[in-house]
Design a protein around this motif. Structure first.
Motif, PDB file in Angstrom:
ATOM      1  N   ARG A   1       0.002   4.623  12.376  1.00  0.00           N
ATOM      2  CA  ARG A   1      -0.331   3.314  12.902  1.00  0.00           C
ATOM      3  C   ARG A   1      -0.847   2.464  11.759  1.00  0.00           C
TER       4      ARG A   1
ATOM      5  N   ARG B   1      -8.958  -0.559   9.442  1.00  0.00           N
ATOM      6  CA  ARG B   1     -10.058   0.350   9.118  1.00  0.00           C
ATOM      7  C   ARG B   1     -10.349   0.355   7.627  1.00  0.00           C
ATOM      8  N   VAL B   2      -9.291   0.271   6.826  1.00  0.00           N
ATOM      9  CA  VAL B   2      -9.515   0.360   5.391  1.00  0.00           C
ATOM     10  C   VAL B   2     -10.120  -0.924   4.831  1.00  0.00           C
ATOM     11  N   TYR B   3      -9.593  -2.055   5.260  1.00  0.00           N
ATOM     12  CA  TYR B   3     -10.000  -3.270   4.573  1.00  0.00           C
ATOM     13  C   TYR B   3     -11.214  -3.952   5.150  1.00  0.00           C
TER      14      TYR B   3
ATOM     15  N   GLU C   1      -5.628   6.997   6.550  1.00  0.00           N
ATOM     16  CA  GLU C   1      -5.997   6.385   7.833  1.00  0.00           C
ATOM     17  C   GLU C   1      -4.786   6.267   8.750  1.00  0.00           C
ATOM     18  N   ALA C   2      -3.651   5.915   8.154  1.00  0.00           N
ATOM     19  CA  ALA C   2      -2.447   5.744   8.970  1.00  0.00           C
ATOM     20  C   ALA C   2      -2.006   7.069   9.590  1.00  0.00           C
TER      21      ALA C   2
ATOM     22  N   ARG D   1     -12.380  -4.867  -2.738  1.00  0.00           N
ATOM     23  CA  ARG D   1     -12.046  -4.801  -4.157  1.00  0.00           C
ATOM     24  C   ARG D   1     -11.020  -5.871  -4.507  1.00  0.00           C
TER      25      ARG D   1
ATOM     26  N   ALA E   1      -4.642   1.132  10.673  1.00  0.00           N
ATOM     27  CA  ALA E   1      -5.152   1.759   9.454  1.00  0.00           C
ATOM     28  C   ALA E   1      -5.614   0.677   8.488  1.00  0.00           C
TER      29      ALA E   1
ATOM     30  N   LEU F   1       5.928   7.397   4.425  1.00  0.00           N
ATOM     31  CA  LEU F   1       5.675   6.927   5.787  1.00  0.00           C
ATOM     32  C   LEU F   1       6.703   5.935   6.303  1.00  0.00           C
TER      33      LEU F   1
ATOM     34  N   ALA G   1       0.801  -1.231   0.000  1.00  0.00           N
ATOM     35  CA  ALA G   1       0.000   0.000   0.000  1.00  0.00           C
ATOM     36  C   ALA G   1       0.833   1.279   0.000  1.00  0.00           C
ATOM     37  N   LEU G   2       2.041   1.208   0.490  1.00  0.00           N
ATOM     38  CA  LEU G   2       2.849   2.425   0.554  1.00  0.00           C
ATOM     39  C   LEU G   2       3.897   2.413  -0.538  1.00  0.00           C
TER      40      LEU G   2
ATOM     41  N   TYR H   1     -15.673   0.740   3.220  1.00  0.00           N
ATOM     42  CA  TYR H   1     -15.000   0.370   1.990  1.00  0.00           C
ATOM     43  C   TYR H   1     -15.636  -0.859   1.388  1.00  0.00           C
TER      44      TYR H   1
ATOM     45  N   ALA I   1      -8.397   2.173  -2.115  1.00  0.00           N
ATOM     46  CA  ALA I   1      -8.030   1.612  -0.810  1.00  0.00           C
ATOM     47  C   ALA I   1      -6.620   1.987  -0.348  1.00  0.00           C
ATOM     48  N   SER I   2      -5.660   1.967  -1.268  1.00  0.00           N
ATOM     49  CA  SER I   2      -4.308   2.216  -0.775  1.00  0.00           C
ATOM     50  C   SER I   2      -4.087   3.701  -0.452  1.00  0.00           C
ATOM     51  N   ASP I   3      -4.840   4.571  -1.127  1.00  0.00           N
ATOM     52  CA  ASP I   3      -4.782   5.994  -0.764  1.00  0.00           C
ATOM     53  C   ASP I   3      -5.433   6.207   0.607  1.00  0.00           C
ATOM     54  N   ALA I   4      -6.562   5.529   0.796  1.00  0.00           N
ATOM     55  CA  ALA I   4      -7.255   5.629   2.077  1.00  0.00           C
ATOM     56  C   ALA I   4      -6.368   5.100   3.205  1.00  0.00           C
ATOM     57  N   PHE I   5      -5.594   4.100   2.870  1.00  0.00           N
ATOM     58  CA  PHE I   5      -4.691   3.495   3.846  1.00  0.00           C
ATOM     59  C   PHE I   5      -3.683   4.519   4.378  1.00  0.00           C
ATOM     60  N   VAL I   6      -3.138   5.303   3.463  1.00  0.00           N
ATOM     61  CA  VAL I   6      -2.195   6.345   3.876  1.00  0.00           C
ATOM     62  C   VAL I   6      -2.894   7.356   4.785  1.00  0.00           C
TER      63      VAL I   6
END
Lengths: 283, 693
Positions: A69, A76-78, B96-97, A86, A73, A58, A52-53, A83, B89-94
């Motif tokens: 964190r 919360r996202v997955y 959220e973090a 996907r 995170a 980060l 994801a990064l 959400y 999702a991966s943008d949201a992940f950043v």
């Protein structure tokens, strides 16, 4: 050379079939005579951050900084209601395999193009670059499908790729959007050029590779209890059928496709195991 | 590509398929720019709030672009613009973090995380970032980690203190003891000390500190024309000596200079990272500037608007002129009625507010100024006329900033100050795109280097500062200077520090004046309550080397009379109303009375105390302590004054004060009164109190 992508988690998916230009299969293996579902779920969790990064985003921070964190995170996202799922499991697996076995590094968070109605559409689940021949780079544009049945997975993948490459993507109505490429990545100048110039993508297109990851239930995995020859032959057969479907679509003539097949013992079980791990992180 | 060039006006004017295409093109260009420009390039950064605003305004056509804008926000590091619910999702992940749920779910951007990173790893940090960066929030973020137990926060104004106090109380009341007033004391537990330099320098209960925070740290540089810089340096010196770590914050500074042998180590982080975009309208060639200003003020599309004027007098004049010409709000009538009843009918403020114009400068009484800002932020007072005081503190949510004057008092402002004023336009979450109207030439862009006294070479220290340095830290030459003043003034320790707050040379002159007076009469030798001639004699003595105007009076006679009347007044409200009724001067100068009241808080007590010290050198029986203890609180109970700083006007609190009340008790009584159906409070007062208490 040390760069942010040099470090990566270990990958439990191991090569099941011979290395091949067109198709390869990777499997999580077996544990106590059963397909290693939990081990794979654990491993995918470890890959989330790398998936994801991008670059050093980060990454420098996560040890000292209380505000970053990552695991919470991810929870919360997955798994939050906000959400829609996907098919992240497939995308993470594709990411882990490309990073581990092809030494690719992620370069853009996303590729988009304009559809006929001028609405943007997201293309490709994976955008990586791979170093080849000591100085050249190859663009990897991947599609990942995490389905129960193999046939619908491959058909879905074909439809996606076809629409991506025939629609706006080739007409320069594409957009590669990613964070700044840090200078400590090998050939960062080339990668920057690739992202920054409007024409270079087309030039590079002849060198682009389209990995197609299919993660779906496999009869061979279900029927076996260890990675024996019988299992390998069974999985290879399933993979060959998928490749035939790809060839029949005509795609393999137009572009350089690479099939990555991940046979699963039970897709739903893996999904649940993955979800449970995320939920366990929720405090 | 070095700069992202987009014609935003043209883009904003498009519709339908054309709009979609053009928006895509813009995002595409921005995406390319990310690879070729600095990460904090303002032209690239501003694309995010602008696009975000554009998409928000055209949900039908551009709804599908929201994900792209989120991705762009992620790539530029403006993670706070990622629309978590709809992002990939991966943008949201950043996002959220980087979201702190314990701080009301605020999402940090990349540069904030970088700064936090440096701080949480224990380094000293000096951060220079634009107004809309979100600097203050970093302090909250540090407190929320529980890594810091005792923290001192130095802020330039009491208004800002109160703003911080409210925020801290909301977030950390159960974890920290928040100490702001002299009457509040610290325990050994987790404590936040909040204060201006003048207050923190005399606190005895600081103990060991984990962190010292200094906001607007450029004020440490004496070249910034701030006469409080010596005290600030001395206070910060004192705090840093007992503090493990420090964090200085300020806007738009390019460099901090440090003498090679300075004892403090730190990291300097400079960023241009701004979270809002700003449109600039150049009006310098307009023939009738004042006419144009008044026209623009009248336009509701510009509201809420801050109007920057150079001095309190000019702000007052403009307020009077505007309220004669137009009304911009119908929501401030009750505030105006209250002002008429409580500060006076003739006072121009009442009239200005009636027509929707707030006035904010150093003289306006605190609780009233705070309420003006509150009503401005609630968009009930659409226009706020202000001087630099507002710009240096208090958070406002202005859409437009009109920079009408080109000076502060009489000096032209430099690029630094201009940038800080301009930075007030726009507000994250409310006005993504701010608007600035400039009525004069923009000062030439220059680099600003800050030279804090405490970081410079020992021999460059001003005398006043040397008084505050501990002996082992003084060089021989400094020590000589220290001894010179100690011997001339015959003062030591805190007494000498008091003299330095007024000025050492000025103090010598005052001392001489005291001796002269004592040779002629014994009028300076009093105790308990002084008579009018006794007050006047003290004023004469300390005004000899100083301007009486600084204390809000035109003669020492008037100054003595004001002090005497304030002391004798049965109520604060009564004092103001009497002054209002008998006021003979120009309307725009009527707020001199507020200037006098400010001098009572700071200035007059120091001068009276210094005179007393000199008198006692000759006549030890003199004792001003009773008087000194009361003048700073306007001869009212201290608790009323403290509540005034927290936003409760004395005119209200003194009606409910019962002999012997401490702050919690009086606050509780005021709260009960708010809830009581039989309350004597007007609806307006009730609302005010509820917001303040």
């Amino acid at each position: 050379m040390s760069h942010p992508y040099k470090l990566k988690p270990a990958c439990v998916l191991t090569r099941l079939t011979e290395a091949d230009e067109s198709s390869e299969s990777y499997c999580a293996g077996f544990e106590l005579s059963e397909w290693r579902c939990d081990g794979l779920a654990d491993n995918l969790m470890e890959w989330i951050t790398d998936y994801a990064l991008k670059s050093d985003e980060l990454r420098n921070s996560n040890h000292t900084n209380n505000y970053v964190r990552l695991k919470q995170a991810a929870t919360r996202v997955y798994i939050s209601e906000n959400y829609k799922r996907r098919g992240e499991v497939g995308e993470i697996a594709a990411h882990a395999i490309c990073r581990t076995y092809f030494d690719t590094i992620p370069i853009a968070a996303r590729v988009n193009y304009l559809s006929a109605s001028n609405d943007p559409v997201k293309a490709f689940d994976l955008v990586h670059v791979r170093y080849v021949n000591d100085g050249d780079i190859e663009l990897w544009l991947g599609e990942a499908k995490f389905f129960k049945t193999r046939s619908s997975a491959i058909n879905d993948a074909i439809t996606s790729i076809e629409s991506h490459i025939t629609a706006g993507f080739l007409k320069n109505e594409k957009l590669l959007l990613g964070p700044q490429v840090s200078d400590d990545i090998p050939h960062s100048a080339k990668i920057k050029e690739l992202l920054a110039s409007e024409t270079s993508l087309d030039e590079l297109f002849s060198n682009a590779v389209f990995p197609v990851l299919i993660a779906a239930n496999s009869g061979a995995t279900k029927k076996n209890t260890e990675p024996c020859e019988k299992y390998k032959t069974g999985a290879a057969k399933e993979m060959a059928t998928l490749w035939e479907t790809l060839k029949a679509s005509g795609l393999t003539k137009k572009i350089k496709v690479r099939l990555i097949y991940v046979p699963l013992g039970d897709k739903d079980k893996l999904n649940t195991a993955f979800d449970n791990r995320l939920k366990a992180l929720q405090q | 590509m070095s700069k992202l060039e987009v014609d935003w006006n043209a883009l904003n004017a498009l519709k339908g398929a054309e709009l979609k295409r053009a928006t895509f093109k813009t995002i595409q260009q921005a995406a390319f720019c990310i690879q070729s420009t600095q990460t904090d390039d303002p032209s690239l950064l501003e694309a995010v709030p602008r696009l975000s605003e554009l998409v928000g305004r055209n949900p039908q056509e551009l709804g599908a672009f929201q994900q792209l804008v989120s991705s762009l926000a992620r790539s530029t590091g403006l993670w706070n613009y990622i629309d978590i619910k709809n992002a990939d999702a991966s943008d949201a992940f950043v996002a959220e973090a980087a979201t702190a749920y314990e701080l009301d779910g605020v999402t940090f951007h990349r540069e904030q995380i970088n700064a936090l990173d440096a701080l949480l790893s224990g380094r000293n940090l000096i951060l220079s970032a634009p107004t809309s960066f979100g600097k203050s929030l970093l302090v909250d973020a540090l407190l929320a980690t529980n890594k810091y137990q005792r923290i001192a926060v130095v802020l330039p104004t009491i208004a800002l203190l109160d703003e911080f106090r409210r925020r801290f109380r909301h977030r950390f009341a159960d974890r920290f003891n928040i100490v702001m007033h002299q009457s509040e004391t610290s325990s050994d537990g987790p404590t936040i000390f909040l204060g201006t330099q003048e207050r923190l320098i005399y606190r005895e209960d600081l103990g060991r500190l984990d962190l010292t925070v200094v906001d607007e740290f450029y004020k440490l540089d004496p070249a910034r024309r701030d006469d409080r810089s010596v005290t600030l340096n001395a206070a910060v010196y004192r705090l840093l000596k007992r503090s493990k770590q420090f964090f200085f914050l300020g806007p738009n500074i390019d460099k901090v200079s440090v003498a090679p042998d300075a004892r403090w180590n730190f990291e300097f982080l400079k960023t241009r990272f701004s979270t809002v975009a700003v449109d600039t309208l150049d009006l310098k060639d307009i023939a009738d500037k004042r006419g144009r200003l008044i026209d623009e003020i009248g336009e509701d599309k510009n509201w809420p608007a801050l109007v920057f004027v150079s001095s309190p007098g000019k702000a007052n004049k403009l307020a009077i002129e505007l309220s004669e010409k137009m009304a911009v709000s119908e929501l401030s009538g009750d505030f105006s009625a209250w002002l008429k009843e409580n500060i006076g009918r003739k006072n121009f403020l009442s009239e200005a507010v009636e027509y929707g114009f707030g006035v904010h400068h150093g003289r306006i009484p605190r609780a009233i100024a705070a309420h003006m800002v509150r009503l401005f932020n609630q968009e009930k007072l659409p226009v706020l006329l202000c001087t630099s005081t507002l710009i240096e503190g208090v958070n406002t949510a202005a859409k437009t900033v009109m920079i009408y004057d080109k000076t502060i008092n009489r000096d032209s402002y430099d690029f630094f100050t201009f940038s800080n004023i301009r930075g007030r336009a726009g507000r994250l979450g409310q006005h993504h795109i701010g608007q600035v109207m400039v009525f004069n030439d923009v000062p030439e862009q220059t680099e600003l280097e800050v030279n804090p006294t405490m970081f410079s070479d020992d021999d460059d220290f001003p005398d006043e500062y040397i008084i505050h340095i501990d002996k082992p830290d003084r060089s021989d030459r400094s020590d000589d200077r220290f001894r010179y003043y100690r011997d001339r003034l015959e003062l030591d320790g805190d007494d000498l520090k008091l003299a330095s707050s007024i000025g050492l040379e000025t103090s010598i002159l005052i001392k001489e004046a005291v001796r002269r007076s004592l040779r002629q009469s014994d009028r300076l030798i009093w105790s308990n309550w002084p008579s009018w001639p006794e007050i006047k004699e003290v004023c004469d003595v300390f005004c000899e080397p100083q301007k009486v105007g600084a204390f809000g009076a035109y003669s020492t006679k008037q100054l003595a009379t004001l002090i005497n009347k304030l002391r004798q007044a049965s109520s604060f409200k009564g004092f103001l109303l009497t002054q209002d009724a008998s006021y003979p001067g120009k309307p725009e100068e009527q707020d001199n009375i507020f200037k006098f009241l400010r001098a009572c808080e700071y200035g007059l007590p120091q001068n009276f105390a210094l005179v007393e010290l000199f008198v006692r050198q000759v006549a030890p029986q003199a004792d001003y302590s009773l008087f000194l203890g009361s003048v700073a609180s306007w001869f009212r109970p201290e608790v009323l004054k403290e509540l005034d700083e927290e936003g409760v006007p004395i005119q209200i609190s003194e009606r409910y004060y019962v002999e012997g009340d401490d702050k919690p008790r009086l606050r509780a009584r005021l709260l009960d009164e708010c809830q009581s159906p039989t309350s004597q409070l007007s609806d307006f007062e009730r609302e005010w109190l509820q917001q303040a208490v």
